[in-house]
Structures are given as structure tokens and as C-alpha cells.
Design a protein around this motif. Sequence first.
Motif, PDB file in Angstrom:
ATOM      1  N   ILE A   1       2.704   9.957  -5.415  1.00 35.22           N
ATOM      2  CA  ILE A   1       3.311   9.229  -4.380  1.00 35.22           C
ATOM      3  C   ILE A   1       2.401   8.168  -3.907  1.00 35.22           C
ATOM      4  O   ILE A   1       1.116   8.524  -3.237  1.00 35.22           O
ATOM      5  CB  ILE A   1       3.494  10.375  -3.086  1.00 35.22           C
ATOM      6  CG1 ILE A   1       4.253  11.676  -3.699  1.00 35.22           C
ATOM      7  CG2 ILE A   1       4.302   9.609  -2.072  1.00 35.22           C
ATOM      8  CD1 ILE A   1       4.653  12.591  -2.743  1.00 35.22           C
ATOM      9  N   LYS A   2       2.462   6.952  -4.443  1.00 34.26           N
ATOM     10  CA  LYS A   2       1.447   6.059  -3.959  1.00 34.26           C
ATOM     11  C   LYS A   2       1.672   5.463  -2.591  1.00 34.26           C
ATOM     12  O   LYS A   2       0.858   5.082  -1.791  1.00 34.26           O
ATOM     13  CB  LYS A   2       1.688   4.869  -4.888  1.00 34.26           C
ATOM     14  CG  LYS A   2       0.580   3.692  -4.580  1.00 34.26           C
ATOM     15  CD  LYS A   2      -0.021   3.135  -5.660  1.00 34.26           C
ATOM     16  CE  LYS A   2      -1.212   2.060  -5.566  1.00 34.26           C
ATOM     17  NZ  LYS A   2      -1.382   1.099  -6.561  1.00 34.26           N
TER      18      LYS A   2
ATOM     19  N   ASP B   1      -0.219   5.793  12.486  1.00 33.55           N
ATOM     20  CA  ASP B   1      -1.846   6.245  11.846  1.00 33.55           C
ATOM     21  C   ASP B   1      -1.951   7.586  11.330  1.00 33.55           C
ATOM     22  O   ASP B   1      -2.564   7.980  10.310  1.00 33.55           O
ATOM     23  CB  ASP B   1      -2.926   5.672  12.849  1.00 33.55           C
ATOM     24  CG  ASP B   1      -3.251   4.248  12.436  1.00 33.55           C
ATOM     25  OD1 ASP B   1      -2.527   3.455  11.526  1.00 33.55           O
ATOM     26  OD2 ASP B   1      -3.944   3.750  13.161  1.00 33.55           O
ATOM     27  N   GLU B   2      -1.437   8.467  12.209  1.00 34.79           N
ATOM     28  CA  GLU B   2      -1.432   9.802  12.251  1.00 34.79           C
ATOM     29  C   GLU B   2      -0.416  10.398  10.895  1.00 34.79           C
ATOM     30  O   GLU B   2      -0.687  11.426  10.445  1.00 34.79           O
ATOM     31  CB  GLU B   2      -0.711  10.635  13.400  1.00 34.79           C
ATOM     32  CG  GLU B   2      -1.496  10.568  14.520  1.00 34.79           C
ATOM     33  CD  GLU B   2      -0.906  10.525  15.979  1.00 34.79           C
ATOM     34  OE1 GLU B   2       0.218  10.914  15.847  1.00 34.79           O
ATOM     35  OE2 GLU B   2      -1.297  10.386  16.918  1.00 34.79           O
ATOM     36  N   TRP B   3       0.172   9.525  10.356  1.00 35.47           N
ATOM     37  CA  TRP B   3       1.083  10.067   9.167  1.00 35.47           C
ATOM     38  C   TRP B   3       0.081  10.114   7.967  1.00 35.47           C
ATOM     39  O   TRP B   3       0.300  10.755   7.073  1.00 35.47           O
ATOM     40  CB  TRP B   3       2.121   8.882   8.841  1.00 35.47           C
ATOM     41  CG  TRP B   3       3.281   8.999   9.781  1.00 35.47           C
ATOM     42  CD1 TRP B   3       3.310   9.407  11.041  1.00 35.47           C
ATOM     43  CD2 TRP B   3       4.695   8.693   9.228  1.00 35.47           C
ATOM     44  NE1 TRP B   3       4.481   9.441  11.414  1.00 35.47           N
ATOM     45  CE2 TRP B   3       5.544   8.761  10.661  1.00 35.47           C
ATOM     46  CE3 TRP B   3       5.270   8.352   8.306  1.00 35.47           C
ATOM     47  CZ2 TRP B   3       6.868   8.866  10.407  1.00 35.47           C
ATOM     48  CZ3 TRP B   3       6.602   8.290   8.201  1.00 35.47           C
ATOM     49  CH2 TRP B   3       7.270   8.477   9.312  1.00 35.47           C
ATOM     50  N   THR B   4      -1.021   9.589   7.825  1.00 37.21           N
ATOM     51  CA  THR B   4      -2.099   9.444   6.729  1.00 37.21           C
ATOM     52  C   THR B   4      -2.666  10.911   6.765  1.00 37.21           C
ATOM     53  O   THR B   4      -2.612  11.584   5.338  1.00 37.21           O
ATOM     54  CB  THR B   4      -3.194   8.472   7.295  1.00 37.21           C
ATOM     55  OG1 THR B   4      -2.796   7.363   7.504  1.00 37.21           O
ATOM     56  CG2 THR B   4      -4.102   8.662   5.866  1.00 37.21           C
ATOM     57  N   ALA B   5      -2.793  11.636   7.901  1.00 38.27           N
ATOM     58  CA  ALA B   5      -3.227  13.064   7.774  1.00 38.27           C
ATOM     59  C   ALA B   5      -2.173  13.888   7.363  1.00 38.27           C
ATOM     60  O   ALA B   5      -2.057  14.824   6.610  1.00 38.27           O
ATOM     61  CB  ALA B   5      -4.027  13.527   8.778  1.00 38.27           C
TER      62      ALA B   5
ATOM     63  N   GLN C   1      -0.751   8.062  -0.930  1.00 39.77           N
ATOM     64  CA  GLN C   1      -1.914   7.356  -0.818  1.00 39.77           C
ATOM     65  C   GLN C   1      -1.805   6.210   0.277  1.00 39.77           C
ATOM     66  O   GLN C   1      -2.934   5.983   0.921  1.00 39.77           O
ATOM     67  CB  GLN C   1      -2.071   6.427  -2.272  1.00 39.77           C
ATOM     68  CG  GLN C   1      -2.655   7.180  -3.450  1.00 39.77           C
ATOM     69  CD  GLN C   1      -2.664   6.589  -4.531  1.00 39.77           C
ATOM     70  OE1 GLN C   1      -3.188   5.451  -4.804  1.00 39.77           O
ATOM     71  NE2 GLN C   1      -2.039   7.057  -5.852  1.00 39.77           N
ATOM     72  N   LYS C   2      -0.697   5.601   0.544  1.00 38.87           N
ATOM     73  CA  LYS C   2      -0.745   4.554   1.717  1.00 38.87           C
ATOM     74  C   LYS C   2       0.489   4.773   2.425  1.00 38.87           C
ATOM     75  O   LYS C   2       1.612   5.201   1.818  1.00 38.87           O
ATOM     76  CB  LYS C   2      -0.615   3.084   0.966  1.00 38.87           C
ATOM     77  CG  LYS C   2      -1.800   2.841   0.229  1.00 38.87           C
ATOM     78  CD  LYS C   2      -1.936   1.314  -0.433  1.00 38.87           C
ATOM     79  CE  LYS C   2      -2.832   0.915  -1.319  1.00 38.87           C
ATOM     80  NZ  LYS C   2      -2.779  -0.362  -1.766  1.00 38.87           N
ATOM     81  N   ILE C   3       0.426   4.713   3.764  1.00 37.35           N
ATOM     82  CA  ILE C   3       1.656   4.591   4.607  1.00 37.35           C
ATOM     83  C   ILE C   3       1.825   3.343   5.116  1.00 37.35           C
ATOM     84  O   ILE C   3       0.716   2.628   5.734  1.00 37.35           O
ATOM     85  CB  ILE C   3       1.205   5.629   5.948  1.00 37.35           C
ATOM     86  CG1 ILE C   3       0.655   6.956   5.366  1.00 37.35           C
ATOM     87  CG2 ILE C   3       2.535   5.690   6.831  1.00 37.35           C
ATOM     88  CD1 ILE C   3       1.639   7.829   4.914  1.00 37.35           C
TER      89      ILE C   3
END
Lengths: 342, 342, 342, 342
Positions: free
Chosen positions: C38-39, C48-52, C58-60
Motif C-alpha cells: 500500500i504505497k 498527520d495522525e493517519w501516518t501512525a 507509505q504515504k498519506i
Amino acid sequence: MEKGTDFTNKNVTIGIIGMGRIGNVHYKNLKRISNVSIKYIADIIATDEWTAKYNEAQKIVTDYREILDDPEVQAVLICTPTDLHPEMTIAAAKAGKDIFCEKPVGFNDKDILEAFETVKKCNVKFEVGFNRRFDKNFRRIVDHRKNDDIGNEQILKITSRDPEPPSMDYVKRSGGIFMDMTIHDFDMARYITDAEVDQVYVAGNVMIDQKIGDAGDIDTAIITLQFKNGMMGVIDNSRQAVYGYDQRIELFGSKGMSKADNVLDSTTTFSGESDVSSDKPMFFFLQRYIDAYKTELESFLDAVRGNHEVECTFEDGIKAIRLAQAAKKSLDSGKPEKVQDI
Amino acid sequence: MEKGTDFTNKNVTIGIIGMGRIGNVHYKNLKRISNVSIKYIADIIATDEWTAKYNEAQKIVTDYREILDDPEVQAVLICTPTDLHPEMTIAAAKAGKDIFCEKPVGFNDKDILEAFETVKKCNVKFEVGFNRRFDKNFRRIVDHRKNDDIGNEQILKITSRDPEPPSMDYVKRSGGIFMDMTIHDFDMARYITDAEVDQVYVAGNVMIDQKIGDAGDIDTAIITLQFKNGMMGVIDNSRQAVYGYDQRIELFGSKGMSKADNVLDSTTTFSGESDVSSDKPMFFFLQRYIDAYKTELESFLDAVRGNHEVECTFEDGIKAIRLAQAAKKSLDSGKPEKVQDI
Amino acid sequence: MEKGTDFTNKNVTIGIIGMGRIGNVHYKNLKRISNVSIKYIADIIATDEWTAKYNEAQKIVTDYREILDDPEVQAVLICTPTDLHPEMTIAAAKAGKDIFCEKPVGFNDKDILEAFETVKKCNVKFEVGFNRRFDKNFRRIVDHRKNDDIGNEQILKITSRDPEPPSMDYVKRSGGIFMDMTIHDFDMARYITDAEVDQVYVAGNVMIDQKIGDAGDIDTAIITLQFKNGMMGVIDNSRQAVYGYDQRIELFGSKGMSKADNVLDSTTTFSGESDVSSDKPMFFFLQRYIDAYKTELESFLDAVRGNHEVECTFEDGIKAIRLAQAAKKSLDSGKPEKVQDI
Amino acid sequence: MEKGTDFTNKNVTIGIIGMGRIGNVHYKNLKRISNVSIKYIADIIATDEWTAKYNEAQKIVTDYREILDDPEVQAVLICTPTDLHPEMTIAAAKAGKDIFCEKPVGFNDKDILEAFETVKKCNVKFEVGFNRRFDKNFRRIVDHRKNDDIGNEQILKITSRDPEPPSMDYVKRSGGIFMDMTIHDFDMARYITDAEVDQVYVAGNVMIDQKIGDAGDIDTAIITLQFKNGMMGVIDNSRQAVYGYDQRIELFGSKGMSKADNVLDSTTTFSGESDVSSDKPMFFFLQRYIDAYKTELESFLDAVRGNHEVECTFEDGIKAIRLAQAAKKSLDSGKPEKVQDI
């Protein structure tokens, strides 16, 4: 069939008119029922040998009017071909006999209505032989409805498929699939729901045997019912389910669903390397409904004794015919059709 | 019960000895069977009123020996209390009558063996009334075994639980749970597998009613069977399953498993907010085995006619008793016990 | 999904567009599937919280066009609201990405057809997310059909009832019961039978919640299907089955019937004094079809890899819409209506 | 697993020791569970390629003591061969790690008890991997017991049959059928009933493969359990059920019976001319218990977090071994044998 305090079990003397397949079914069941005497069996082809063959009966006659003339006889079972039902009903009613009449109550509207009026005027009891009303599995659905387990009724589904088509001779004089086969399902639709149908739509086709189509009939149908109270139903019919007699009903409502499944030949399964196999649904309607036929007669005899109302009335018999007529009309028009009142 | 070319369906004239509960069951079933005449009913408490009550029978007598003296009678059904079985069997055999005798064949080993020898010497047919052998569901397991669907038999499981304990009076004269209740399961263990049991181990206890324990009996048991051919079996018994009469059998082998499940009151289910509910197993043994009792008599009458061998022999009756005796011994010793031969 | 000799299992790099409920379902399933990266995850409300939260990705990003610009990405999952499907499909196709698009493929005919043409022209793979096609139970029916166990198909029956109605907000923007709920059943009707529907008749009503009626929709329907090959079908829908998510299909033909029953919460029953109760059907569609959603993605990824054809095409997506449109027309006209071609 | 107000969902850092079949099962399930980090995988045969293969893990090591030396690791999963369980348990306990250990907890009594004492002294959490305790179907039986639906427990029945025998290599180092296979059923007997077994009687035999007998083991057994509270139970085991993995349990008591049936490959049946066939029970234990393995780990992680007590303790692991030991003794002596305490 709650039995009240005035319940009586006094003997009932009866005569059977017509000893074809269904007459024999009733005869055998009567032998298992207490407090009923078969005084007569009438059949135009009866011979002297019948005296031994049907030794439960006191007299074998060829003319059913002999039965009607005997004041000892309280009730008759009319098990002759359908076209004779109205005339025999009228004669029996005029003779003051209570009447159990096989389905359908007749073919011809004028004759049916004359018989209906005569029965009312003569004030005799009249029951139509819709045996499925007496099947214990279907009765459990009605129990659930009466017990308000179902809540508001919303969807009725009836699967009714025969194990094999009747002979072409039979097909030709059957009155068509709706009058012969679906008529049971139409009656069940009313019995299970206690509601009346407003309109009917039929998608039907010949998928099993082109000879049935050549005779002007169909062998496969999906019938949509729209009830006066807003609920909807569907009946699917086939003249041939290779796995046996497929008879299932489900009633769905706001509080739940009651569903009667098929009765299998046995409860035994076999788990092998390839699959788990179980027995098929019972193949033949007489076997499937053997107990229902007995319960039906017991109920009729109790109605004759005055223990309860008749459970399947002349009106019920006519309304099933009205549904069959609307279905035929819909098949012909390709559109939904209204159901006529009595 | 393959019917050969010499199959006859000639009339059989019989007498019923003993009209308690099981005598009445057989009487009602005989009314549904063709080509059998009930010439006598014998019961020491019979009265004149029985003539009307049992109008299918020609004569009601109080002394069963009247039946044995009548040369027209071919066969008798012995439905009296167990302690009378051997003496009546001996008398009937000496009179040349074929015999259907309720289970168990007797209580006392000496009497049983005398009856057994007399039957052999007099060369009359003798069938023990282990009705479950004639249940269509259990027969399907036997079909699978005979058809070699099962392969080498390895594990037999019988669940047999009554819906409620008998009266304490009955418990006291029953001969104990093994002789009264498990005896059916012991017979089924042999019938289903066609194999003989070598030793028996019982874990038993009083878990339902201490009064049963006070009477020297138990009400709950797990019985392990070790067969002579190496296979193993287990029977679990309870005198009280609150959900009904629990009668299940499974036979497991190298090629698969056949399993007969309970017969429910109906096939109807209700899906509601909390769960999906279905009917319970039939509660009463007469209802559960109603068809088996009829098939049993039909089979006996066909054996009398010479159409096939007796399906449940005197040896079968004795072997079931031997198993019950070994079970009682194991319960007392707390160890596995060998099963005695005849 | 026979896997040929050229079968590859090479890694596929994807992006997910839209992270609502169904986007999350796919994200979780992708974590269980090998050889997929899932790139990107794109959602206009991503933070930004979606990154965790979505650490498998890899990228949101908030703009889905970033995904389309990345040449490493082979395929996208379009999981946004329906009205955005055509525009995103067109953009993805032009960027040369293979596309998995949630159902329905769009609301507006013009947009849908433009997307359809663009996909064809760009020669990218396109799969519609009709997850039920991947349910193992329904697939067994298809196995039976393909194996010619069914013979000539004659009757199809689909029961499809939701456990509870959606919110009124959802109802209002759903496109109506046929476009939102029955569309699955319309697709199954075609998938199970491999046949095309000629005309549709609907009996529908508001029986559960008048607010649904006030919003111009219905909540209960019986839909008759007449297929081009002569067979017939019926779908019954309800927005509320109190006993859970009711999903059953049966296909009946000249050689037999295959029937998929509900999946229950457990196989455990309780036999008590009043009845035998079992668990209800699984309540929630995500739970019921959890494995189907995973199989669906696996199948799409294998199509992207070139191992087999797409199993549910753009044409399939459009044809389901055509059925929904005919159903709406029939409900309005009260008559059967023809189904339009693409 | 009621979750209280103090319930935490904080991340747990773990290491897996041993990556054979069961280690891989746990690894895959951990990928589906939130808030757990696999910091280490330890296996004596690990290679550099494992870094890519097990990319969810941060470090691949060959010496499990590296894991124990890392203060960040809170818990370890011991998935190595049984003979290593005690030594690794002792080392992990001394390092202050919570322990999930596969069954059985060891072979040698002395080692097991030393590990048991060490775990107690070090005050770490210890869970044995009896996965069946976490199967939702069996848990429903326990729900019924806890809800007092069963009443006084009277009879427990466990059917546990493998789909096919293990390799002869496996048989030889398995510790025998009781320690390898029945040990699960012994644990279930205690878990389902919440009662302790007093004595055990085994009827066992070699019926499937003589090579198993030559290796000093048996492949078929019926095991009678007599509980301290008076109730009784029976387990039947076979190393080969050709129709799949047969895993059924029933618990019968004064108020009713709860029964968990097999999980089938699908809910789909086919009704044809010869019979009605359904799918077989799932064949492979990993498939059958796939969800149970996941639930088991989730429960262990919640125990590590302090949300609830360990659900399957070291004592449970030892008691199952005591039952297996008594069974072996009974098989050898041919008599019932007492079960030793810890």
C-alpha cells in the motif's frame, strides 16, 4: 382445536361417495379413528368383491342417493371427480347431511355458487378438503402468528413443487396448474396469514415438458401476491422437483420469521469422503401428508359433533378458486390482476 | 426385508395375550395392517365391556389357554408382565403357535433357558419385541453398514435418554435400569453393528432422584462396550432429559459415519430477536416409535407366513439380557466385566 | 480461479482512494494478503495522525491525483462516495492504473458510460466491488451449476434482508432501495445463473418505517425476474429482519437444487424444556462477508498480475444498475418492465 | 472477557521463540492484532532471508536468550518442541517475561514442576496454548453453563477425531495419543464443566494403521471420565475420520443440553435425485480453529496488559497431563485409574 367442556365424542355415521385414490385415503384413515361408523361406500363401479375389500363399511352401493335416503347417516365425504361436486353437494345438503367435499369445490362458477347458496339455506356443515391446513408443521407457523411472535406480517413465501408431473391425461382435465396444484398454495396463503389477497401477478413458463405447453398449460410459475393489508407474498411452483415433494412455507414479520421445512425420509445422515448426505424430502403427497389427512377427518367429525366450527369453509373453497382465476388471467395478460370477491 | 417370488400375503389369525399399554399399542397397529384377524384378546381382567371396546377382536377371554386350544390361531402376541413371559412362551410353543413376545424375554435365567429350549424343540417361530430395530432412521444406519459405506466398524455411539423417570413403583419392579431401559440399547448395539460384545464397563450414578438410589438403582450411566472384533462403543443413559426423548445413534468406521438424529415434533423454526428456536424431540416413546411398532408387527406376520426369517430372535433376547447382567456386575465391581454367552 | 502455469505472485503496488467504512475494510484485508504494497492512502480529510493509524501505508495524501502521478502505482481502489466514482475512474484510467471500484459504478448514466468508454479505450483493468460474488457459500452454488448438477435452470430464489434500516440521512442519499440494497441481489441473480434478465416486476411497500416512505423510498419488496432464457427468479428484500442479516440463495433446475443457507454466529444449540434454540444469522454485513472481501481483493490483485480475467467487470456494474432502474420503473408503473441493455 | 473501566490497550512488545508450524500461525495472527510489536523472532535455523519473509518482526535471531536480555520485551511466545518448553519457561520467567507456552507444558514431570515453581516465584504471567478454549462454538456451551441453563451437570460428551493420522515420525516422538491428541480433550473436559476428574477408564485399540500399534501407540479410544462431583463424561478419539476434522462437544444437565456441532466448509447443500448432500466438516485444524488462535493471543496480550487473569494457567497445563497419564495407565492396566493431583 381447543376442546371445550361441552366436547362430545359421540359416534358419527357416515357414507363415502367415490372410491378413487383420495376416497381410499380417507377410508384407511377412518379405520384409525374412533367413534365413527362407515355405513356406506358408494361408487358407480363398485362390485360384489368390494364387500370383502372394504370390510369396515356396512354396505357397498353404486348409487350415492341411497346414502342420502338413510336417516341414520349424518355426514358424507364427497370424493368424486370435481365436476360432480356441486350436484352432489346440493343433493346432500337438501338431504340434511353434513358434507366433507374434496377440493376444488367445482369447476363452473354458476354451479359452485348454487351449491354454496343451497348449503347456506339448508344449514348443513360443509368442509373443503384442503388437507395442508392440518399439517402439523404448517400449523406451527399459524401458532406463531396467533401467538403474536411474528408481529406485523410482511412477507409470505411458499415453495410448492411436485416430485413429478401428472400424466398428460390428468393434465388435460386438471383445469390447469393454478386450479389443480396452486389452488392448495392459494388456500395456504390465506390460511397462514389470515389475510386476503388483493392482486396477483404470474410469471409462468413451460420448462419441464413441452407436451404440457401443447395442452395449453404451464409447468413452472412464480406468483406474486399483494394482500389487502399491504403485505406481500410469493409462491413458486414446479411440476417436477427430482429430489422429491418440496413443500416449504415461511412467514416473515416485524418480530420474526417462522419457517416450516420439508419432512425427510429419515433423520439419518452419512458423512463420507466426498460429502455429508442426508435423505431427500418424502416423495409422495400421500406419504408427506398422511397425518394431515387423518387430522383433517378428525376435525371434520368434531365439527359434525358440534365441538367446534368447520375449519375450512365453503367460502375458503371459493376464494382459492378466485385466486386461481386471477392467476390465469395474469398469465394471459402479462400484468398483475385483481382477485374477484365471492 | 426383500420380498422374494414366493412371498405370500395370506391371512394370519392371531390372539393377543395381555392388554396393558403395549397390548393396546399392538391392537391399534393391527387395525392398520391388512390380512390379519384378531380372533382373541386374553386378559385376566377382561370384562364384557371389552367386546365393544375392542370390536376388532372376535372373542374376549380371561384365560389365555383358550387361545392356545384353538387350532385356527397361528400366532400369539405375549404382552403380559415379564415374569409371565417364560411360562406363556412354553405353553404357546407346546401348542404349536408362533410367538411374538415383548422384551425382556424373562427375568429368571433358568426359566428363560427352559423357554428357549422348548421353542427350539417345538420348532415354532419366536420374535422378541425390540421395536427400535424397526425404526426407519436406525435402519438407514444398518443399510449403510450392509452397503459397506461404513467400512471397518470402529466406534459406535448410542445416546438414549428418557424424557422423565418412571414412577417409583415401576422402578422397584423394573429389574434395574440396565434390564429395563439399557436393554434396548444393548440390543441396538448388536443390531446396528452385527457384532458381539466381549466386555462392558459402567460408570453410573444417581444424579436425578435420590429415591431411585434408595431403591438400589441408578439413573445416569455411561457404558463402554468392547466388541470381540476390536471395535468399541459407548452408551449414555439418563432417566430424565427435560427436552424430550433423546434417541440418537452413530456408527463410525474406516469409510465414513452414519448418524441418526432425533425426530422433532415439527420441522418448523422461529427466528426471533434473541435466537432461532425449533421444536423439541418427540417426548413420548409410543409417539416416537409409532411406525416402528407397526413395522415390527408386519415383519413378524411375514415371518409367520414364511416370507422371511424372524428379524429378532430368542437368542437376541437372551444376549441383551447377558449384556444387562454384565453391566450390573461392572457397576458393582467398579471394573470392566466379561459378557457371558448364552 | 484455476491458477495456470504462468501464474505469478509478483508484488503489486497500490493506492487506496477514500478511507470511509469500506476503505478501512479493504485496508485491513490488505494487511492479511501477501505481495501487495500500500504505497498511498488518499482522503480529503486525512491528517498527520493517519501516518501512525495506517502504518501499513507509505504515504498519506489528501489529493488522490498524487497517486495517479506516481508511476510505481499499478492499481487503485476507489472507495469514495458513489457520485465521485466516474470522475475518478476516468482519471485513473487515463493515468494507466488498473481500477477496483466500489459499487455502484455511479449514479448518472452519462457519467457512467463515459467512464466505461474511457476504461475500454485506455485498456486498463476494471473490477466492480460486488463482494458477494466471492462468498464461499454462494460460490458453491455456482460450482454446482458449472458442474451441471443443476441441469436446465428453472427457478432462482434470493432472500436478502438487512438486520436494520440505515439512518434516514443514508436513505435519502442512497439512490433508493433498488440502487443501494437490491443492486447486490441483481448482480447475484446474473452471477449465480450466468443468464440475463428480460423483464422485472416489483411488488413493494413501506412496512417498517413510514419515514422511509416519506423520503420517497420503500423498505419491503418482492421482485420477480423473467430471464431471456425462460427461467424465472424472485428476490425478496426487507430493510429489517430482527433476527439478523438474512442472506440465502437457491437455484433450482431439472437435475436438482443448490441452496446456500445463512451463516450463524455459532454451531451451538441449547435443548431446554421449552424448545431447542440455536444462534442467529450473523448480524452485520462486514462480519458475514469478512472472508468474501478478502477473496475479492486477492482476485483483483491476481487480475492485475495477469493471472486471470477480472471476475466482476464494468459491464456487470452497469447491468446491475439497469436492473435497478427497471425495478424502479415497475414500482412506479405497477406493471412488469423490460430491462434496458447497456 | 468483560472489559472493565481500567481496561488498557497499550502496546505490548513480544518475541516469538520457534518458528515451526505453530509459530507461523501465531505470527500471521499477530499481524491482524492491533497494539502489539513483534520485536524478535528466534529460531536456531533462522537465516538472513527471514528478514524479508517475516518483515513484521524487527530482528531475527538464532539464540532466544537475546530476546530475554532485551528489557523492552514484555512477553514471549514459546513455540519450540515440547522437550524444550520447561528450560525456556524457566529462563524467560527468570528474565521477568510473561510467557505464552504451547501445549503440552513439557514431557518430564520433574522439569515441568521446576518450571511451574519458577514461574510462581518470579511472579510472571503464564498461559498454556490450549486454543480450543477460545473457539466461539465451545465458548457458547460455557456461556450456557455459566448462565445456569444446564442446571446440575450430568453427562459430558466430546467427539474428537483427526482427519488423518500424523506421519509415523511424528507418532514416535508425540508422547502417545493421550499426551498429543487427547490432551486437548482432557483440557476441554475441565474447561467446559469447570469440574475435576477423579478417575479415568480407557478402551483403546489399533484400528487404523498397524504401524501405529507397532510404535507402541493406539489410534482409536473411548475414554470414560468420572468427575469428583459425580458427573460423568466420555471422549471418543480416532486418528482418522475420512470426512474431516470431527470436533463436537455436548454438555447435558438437569435443565437442558448444550451442543456444539462441527463447522462445515460451507452452508450450501445440493438436493439431487439420489440424496441431499452438504459440505464436510473443515478438514484441517488450523482452518477450523483459525479464529480461536487469534482470540487466544488477544486474550494473552490482554492478560499481559493486566486487563484480566490468564485464561489457561500453568495448573491447567499440568492437570491435562495428569489426565493423559491416568489414561495411559488405564490402557495398560485394563482398569479405571485415579487421576493424580499436581
